[in-house]
Design a protein around this motif. Sequence first.
Motif, PDB file in Angstrom:
ATOM      1  N   UNK A  43      84.098  65.915  63.132  1.00 41.70           N
ATOM      2  CA  UNK A  43      82.691  65.726  62.809  1.00 41.70           C
ATOM      3  C   UNK A  43      81.829  65.958  64.037  1.00 41.70           C
ATOM      4  N   UNK A  44      80.817  66.799  63.895  1.00 37.98           N
ATOM      5  CA  UNK A  44      79.882  67.068  64.976  1.00 37.98           C
ATOM      6  C   UNK A  44      78.510  66.518  64.604  1.00 37.98           C
ATOM      7  N   UNK A  45      77.729  66.132  65.605  1.00 40.68           N
ATOM      8  CA  UNK A  45      76.384  65.631  65.360  1.00 40.68           C
ATOM      9  C   UNK A  45      75.438  66.796  65.090  1.00 40.68           C
ATOM     10  N   UNK A  46      74.293  66.527  64.414  1.00 39.11           N
ATOM     11  CA  UNK A  46      73.313  67.593  64.189  1.00 39.11           C
ATOM     12  C   UNK A  46      72.841  68.243  65.487  1.00 39.11           C
ATOM     13  N   UNK A  47      72.697  67.447  66.550  1.00 39.45           N
ATOM     14  CA  UNK A  47      72.233  68.015  67.822  1.00 39.45           C
ATOM     15  C   UNK A  47      73.269  68.952  68.418  1.00 39.45           C
ATOM     16  N   UNK A  48      74.545  68.569  68.371  1.00 37.49           N
ATOM     17  CA  UNK A  48      75.583  69.423  68.951  1.00 37.49           C
ATOM     18  C   UNK A  48      75.707  70.733  68.186  1.00 37.49           C
ATOM     19  N   UNK A  49      75.565  70.680  66.861  1.00 32.86           N
ATOM     20  CA  UNK A  49      75.632  71.909  66.071  1.00 32.86           C
ATOM     21  C   UNK A  49      74.377  72.747  66.298  1.00 32.86           C
ATOM     22  N   UNK A  50      73.217  72.093  66.455  1.00 36.43           N
ATOM     23  CA  UNK A  50      71.976  72.818  66.749  1.00 36.43           C
ATOM     24  C   UNK A  50      72.065  73.526  68.090  1.00 36.43           C
ATOM     25  N   UNK A  51      72.631  72.855  69.074  1.00 37.07           N
ATOM     26  CA  UNK A  51      72.837  73.486  70.378  1.00 37.07           C
ATOM     27  C   UNK A  51      73.747  74.698  70.241  1.00 37.07           C
ATOM     28  N   UNK A  52      74.817  74.543  69.438  1.00 35.38           N
ATOM     29  CA  UNK A  52      75.748  75.655  69.235  1.00 35.38           C
ATOM     30  C   UNK A  52      75.070  76.824  68.519  1.00 35.38           C
ATOM     31  N   UNK A  53      74.244  76.516  67.499  1.00 30.61           N
ATOM     32  CA  UNK A  53      73.536  77.571  66.778  1.00 30.61           C
ATOM     33  C   UNK A  53      72.545  78.281  67.684  1.00 30.61           C
ATOM     34  N   UNK A  54      71.764  77.509  68.434  1.00 30.90           N
ATOM     35  CA  UNK A  54      70.767  78.104  69.327  1.00 30.90           C
ATOM     36  C   UNK A  54      71.435  78.973  70.380  1.00 30.90           C
ATOM     37  N   UNK A  55      72.559  78.503  70.894  1.00 30.54           N
ATOM     38  CA  UNK A  55      73.287  79.283  71.892  1.00 30.54           C
ATOM     39  C   UNK A  55      73.838  80.567  71.281  1.00 30.54           C
ATOM     40  N   UNK A  56      74.297  80.497  70.028  1.00 34.49           N
ATOM     41  CA  UNK A  56      74.849  81.681  69.370  1.00 34.49           C
ATOM     42  C   UNK A  56      73.774  82.709  69.055  1.00 34.49           C
ATOM     43  N   UNK A  57      72.587  82.238  68.645  1.00 35.68           N
ATOM     44  CA  UNK A  57      71.506  83.154  68.282  1.00 35.68           C
ATOM     45  C   UNK A  57      70.868  83.815  69.493  1.00 35.68           C
ATOM     46  N   UNK A  58      70.883  83.132  70.617  1.00 35.34           N
ATOM     47  CA  UNK A  58      70.253  83.680  71.822  1.00 35.34           C
ATOM     48  C   UNK A  58      71.334  83.943  72.846  1.00 35.34           C
ATOM     49  N   UNK A  59      71.814  85.122  72.851  1.00 33.64           N
ATOM     50  CA  UNK A  59      72.969  85.484  73.653  1.00 33.64           C
ATOM     51  C   UNK A  59      72.527  86.211  74.912  1.00 33.64           C
ATOM     52  N   UNK A  60      73.458  86.995  75.438  1.00 35.95           N
ATOM     53  CA  UNK A  60      73.148  87.860  76.575  1.00 35.95           C
ATOM     54  C   UNK A  60      72.012  88.815  76.234  1.00 35.95           C
ATOM     55  N   UNK A  61      71.848  89.140  74.953  1.00 35.68           N
ATOM     56  CA  UNK A  61      70.738  90.012  74.559  1.00 35.68           C
ATOM     57  C   UNK A  61      69.411  89.368  74.936  1.00 35.68           C
TER      58      UNK A  61
END
Length: 508
Positions: A43-61
Amino acid sequence: MDAFSRNIITASLVLFALFLIGVAIKSRSKSDNLRSYAVGSITFTPLSVALALAASLTSAATFIINPGFISLYGLSAYLAFGVVMPLAIFVALAFLIKRFRKYGVNVGSLSIADWLGKRYNSKFLQILFGFLSILLVTFIVLICVGITKVVAKALDANEIYVLITVVAIVFGYIMLGGANAMVYTNSLQAVIMIVVAGIMLTSGAEQLFAGEGSDMFSQLAAIDPDLVKPFNEKSPLFRDFFEVVVCNAIIGIAIVCQPHILTKSLLLKKDEQVNRFLIYSVLILILFFSVVFTGFYARLHFPDLTMNGEALQMDGIISAYVVSKFSVYVSILLIIGLIAAGLSTLEGLIQSIPTTITNDLILPLLGSERADRSAITINRWVAVGIAVMAVLLSVDQLRSPNLSVGIFAQNGVYAFFSAAFVPVLFGIFTKTQNKWLAIISSLIAVGTHFSIYYFELTPYMKGVDVKNPAVASALALILSTLVGLVIYLVKPAKSTVKVNKDKPVTAF
């Protein structure tokens, strides 16, 4: 940068790599089957998943490549990548995440291809998107090139050796840990990226608020008047309203249909956590997307786009800016942050693409179900094959890019989510069971995208050295959506969607 500084940076990068490997080893015991590998087993918290999503959407690009476009083409590029596309992404997240999660949880989907196959009860559709997911390797190449540019510039090292090392380390620890390792590391990387974003955005603030005549935009206009125009007719990508606004708005909405984006919602175990997750995600993404503004600072720092008498490639502008602008200790933090920006999405792709190819292409073609451990073995061999492909393609992009590796990546990635957009959209917001709607619209999207790009079918593509994949994708999305709508109106929706003969699932 002197030898002492390079040694400090090298030691810091080694410690960072060891930490990431340690996280993967710690989480390995929790990834004992393909499902837990794909969507996690804890189980992950909403904040940890949000951090993961934000990191995935904003990459090296976002942190490395796109600021280079702003350095070259100015305000027009910033409006496209820093304003229009982010706003479209926020809207798409709000509308698509909840509906995808609702169906994804009900049918136990591991990937977009798996979700589409079950949603439309079509094995062919699942296999088709298992095959199309190979296009996303182009995004892996973009990130590998971006990270390589940063590390090689900081260490004054050979780019090819750096590339191979990066690929070996990242593919290795994700293959060990799967989704559990990915969320742990993505969350850590997002925190680092928040700090780095703050430093980079304030690094040229004194120029932004300087007196009249010496402020940032006045200085940019003195370098090249086109840098401060909303549309840059001399650029290959930002020439008019259609390219800057229409194309990037359409693509921003469609980009959310990538497997490593929508499947993040499946990491939340409770529906009531979704709203907090979305709020956290948008707030963090606003900060991350703002980093492209650094491209203006870099252009003022390198007005003639040269460093030590050598011309800068677009993909290397931000790397050069960081190394030359900051002290060694701040540079270490920024370098790790830029690497983290790339790793965040790279990890998601390494986790999702082999899973999709294994679960949705190889296993269905074999015609039989495989045990979880057998599937994991196949999945890891697929990951090795993708790693080799990524190295070979990245070497080519390091040696001879067509302006930027970003163009190469956009051509592949945009083609994928052009194909995925209509099936996902109709699958989420309608009750239709018509698999032909999904199949035909997907094939039209892919065919239209590559036909426009390679056969130069519009004025935007004719007589130019650098073609704009956004134009091809936007037109493909428009045409495939119209075709899908016609098919939908001709064949009315039914009240239920059959996932299989024994387990019907009520449609939305």
